[in-house]
Design an enzyme around this catalytic site. Structure first.
Site, PDB file in Angstrom:
ATOM      1  CE  LYS A 266       0.755   1.205   4.564  1.00  0.00           C
ATOM      2  NZ  LYS A 266       1.697   2.253   4.900  1.00  0.00           N
TER       3      LYS A 266
ATOM      4  N   PRO B 261       9.712  -4.961   0.416  1.00  0.00           N
ATOM      5  CG  PRO B 261      10.247  -2.720   0.040  1.00  0.00           C
ATOM      6  CD  PRO B 261       9.545  -3.889  -0.579  1.00  0.00           C
TER       7      PRO B 261
ATOM      8  N   GLY C 251       9.870  -3.087   6.734  1.00  0.00           N
ATOM      9  CA  GLY C 251      10.195  -1.882   7.498  1.00  0.00           C
ATOM     10  C   GLY C 251      10.342  -0.660   6.622  1.00  0.00           C
TER      11      GLY C 251
ATOM     12  N   GLY D 243       3.742  -1.586   4.000  1.00  0.00           N
ATOM     13  CA  GLY D 243       2.722  -2.414   4.650  1.00  0.00           C
ATOM     14  C   GLY D 243       2.774  -3.893   4.313  1.00  0.00           C
ATOM     15  N   GLY D 244       3.892  -4.373   3.770  1.00  0.00           N
ATOM     16  CA  GLY D 244       3.955  -5.776   3.353  1.00  0.00           C
ATOM     17  C   GLY D 244       3.687  -6.759   4.486  1.00  0.00           C
TER      18      GLY D 244
ATOM     19  CB  SER E 101       0.196  -4.680   7.699  1.00  0.00           C
ATOM     20  OG  SER E 101       1.031  -3.976   8.584  1.00  0.00           O
TER      21      SER E 101
ATOM     22  CG  ASP F 192      -0.204   0.309   8.675  1.00  0.00           C
ATOM     23  OD1 ASP F 192      -0.907   1.251   9.082  1.00  0.00           O
ATOM     24  OD2 ASP F 192       0.962   0.454   8.265  1.00  0.00           O
TER      25      ASP F 192
HETATM   26  O1  C5P Z   1       0.011  -1.307  15.806  1.00  0.00           O
HETATM   27  P1  C5P Z   1       1.449  -1.364  15.406  1.00  0.00           P
HETATM   28  O2  C5P Z   1       2.163  -2.568  15.921  1.00  0.00           O
HETATM   29  O3  C5P Z   1       1.653  -1.130  13.962  1.00  0.00           O
HETATM   30  O4  C5P Z   1       2.146  -0.096  16.123  1.00  0.00           O
HETATM   31  C1  C5P Z   1       3.505  -0.029  16.431  1.00  0.00           C
HETATM   32  C2  C5P Z   1       3.766   1.192  17.310  1.00  0.00           C
HETATM   33  O5  C5P Z   1       3.527   2.396  16.568  1.00  0.00           O
HETATM   34  C3  C5P Z   1       2.837   1.322  18.494  1.00  0.00           C
HETATM   35  O6  C5P Z   1       3.335   0.631  19.599  1.00  0.00           O
HETATM   36  C4  C5P Z   1       2.811   2.823  18.736  1.00  0.00           C
HETATM   37  O7  C5P Z   1       3.944   3.222  19.471  1.00  0.00           O
HETATM   38  C5  C5P Z   1       2.951   3.397  17.367  1.00  0.00           C
HETATM   39  N1  C5P Z   1       1.650   3.774  16.778  1.00  0.00           N
HETATM   40  C6  C5P Z   1       1.002   4.918  17.232  1.00  0.00           C
HETATM   41  N2  C5P Z   1      -0.214   5.263  16.686  1.00  0.00           N
HETATM   42  C7  C5P Z   1      -0.756   4.532  15.695  1.00  0.00           C
HETATM   43  C8  C5P Z   1      -0.106   3.379  15.205  1.00  0.00           C
HETATM   44  C9  C5P Z   1       1.104   3.021  15.771  1.00  0.00           C
HETATM   45  O8  C5P Z   1       1.487   5.601  18.132  1.00  0.00           O
HETATM   46  N3  C5P Z   1      -1.914   4.900  15.177  1.00  0.00           N
END
Ligand code: C5P
Length: 281
Positions: A8, A95, A97, A101-102, A104, A137
């Site tokens: 994405k 890729p 990181g 969004g791969g 996810s 995501d």
């Molecule tokens: O949900 P995910 O594992 O992708 O999020 C990783 C980190 O990114 C969360 O622990 C948080 O610190 C940060 N995050 C955030 N607000 C979001 C999505 C992610 O602060 N909407």
């Protein structure tokens, strides 16, 4: 059965403020593109019930495989449903990181694939809830059509307007820098604002930068001059709109002509070059 989890791009990524649970409120337009991993899920009689044999090819997946979103997605479903033994193979192209969004997509597609292969009959709502537990995501990839995404990522509203992207080409390039989510959020000052996303349907691509921005981009460019340099390179190669996607470090350019896109892709060593609107598989 074989599935194709897509990348994405974020057209704009507005970080509006911090919620009580520590997550940030976001608004973004998510666009799936025709750049995919490959995921195969089949029933494997030699694998014990409730378990999965996980294999992969393609790019190296760093870290512990038990921590992978594919294995976590399988574990979530195996906890609640009586699943047959499964064989899950992931061919990794996207890729990691990089903000496309791969990971996810792979996680959410594992939920969808197991649902289909094992005939679980999960509703879209159930899949969305499970995906939200996997990662912010992930819910988008339950339907993966262009959508406005808000909340922490769990509020997904398929677009009711058409983006002027017919015949537009996209070039996606990664400078090979890993930007961790924590690093991306550090130093970012949320900016609360209201955005009329429907303007993207009405305004030409060269005016989009006045409507949407990726709030992670200035910080990423400051800490990693390679990101700034790549954005400039893609723009100078003729892109009408350039932007970093997600929390970085991947950048993309939208081109009005296929030829210019292909030349730019070669010049910057892009990972992907194709129509901006993918055809549904
Ligand atoms: O949900 P995910 O594992 O992708 O999020 C990783 C980190 O990114 C969360 O622990 C948080 O610190 C940060 N995050 C955030 N607000 C979001 C999505 C992610 O602060 N909407």
């Amino acid at each position: 059965m074989v599935f194709f989890p897509p990348a994405k791009l974020n057209l704009g990524l507005h970080v509006l403020g911090k919620r009580d649970d520590g997550f940030h409120r976001l608004e973004s337009l998510f666009l799936p593109i025709g750049w995919n991993d490959m995921l195969e899920v089949v029933v494997a009689p030699d694998v014990p019930r409730g378990e999965a044999q996980f294999t992969w090819t393609g790019l190296d997946i760093p870290g512990d495989s038990a921590d992978n979103l594919v294995t976590r997605a399988h574990a979530m479903l195996a906890e609640k449903h009586d699943l047959p033994g499964l064989s899950i193979h992931l061919h990794k192209v996207l890729p990691m990181g990089g903000g496309v969004g791969g990971g996810s997509a792979d996680g959410t597609y594992t939920l969808r694939a197991i649902d289909e292969v094992c005939d679980l009959g999960l509703s879209t709502q159930e899949l969305m809830e499970l995906a939200a537990q996997l990662g912010s995501d992930c819910p988008f990839f339950v339907q993966d059509s262009p959508a406005l995404v808000s909340g922490r990522g769990e509020v997904v509203t398929p677009l009711e307007f058409e983006l002027p992207l017919k015949d537009v080409w996209v070039v996606v390039a990664n400078p090979g820098i890993h930007i961790g989510t924590a690093e991306a959020f550090s130093g970012l000052v949320p900016r609360d604002r209201t955005t009329d996303w429907t303007r993207l349907a009405r305004e030409p691509l060269h005016a989009w930068k006045d409507i949407v921005q990726n709030d992670f981009e200035p910080g990423a460019c400051e800490r990693h001059p390679e990101v700034a340099a790549l954005l400039t390179q893609v723009e100078e190669a003729g892109a009408t709109y350039v932007q970093m996607t997600g929390s970085g470090s991947t950048v993309f350019g939208l081109f009005m002509k296929e030829g210019a896109a292909r030349r730019a892709a070669q010049l910057v060593g892009a990972g992907h070059c194709g129509p901006a609107l993918r055809t549904q598989r």
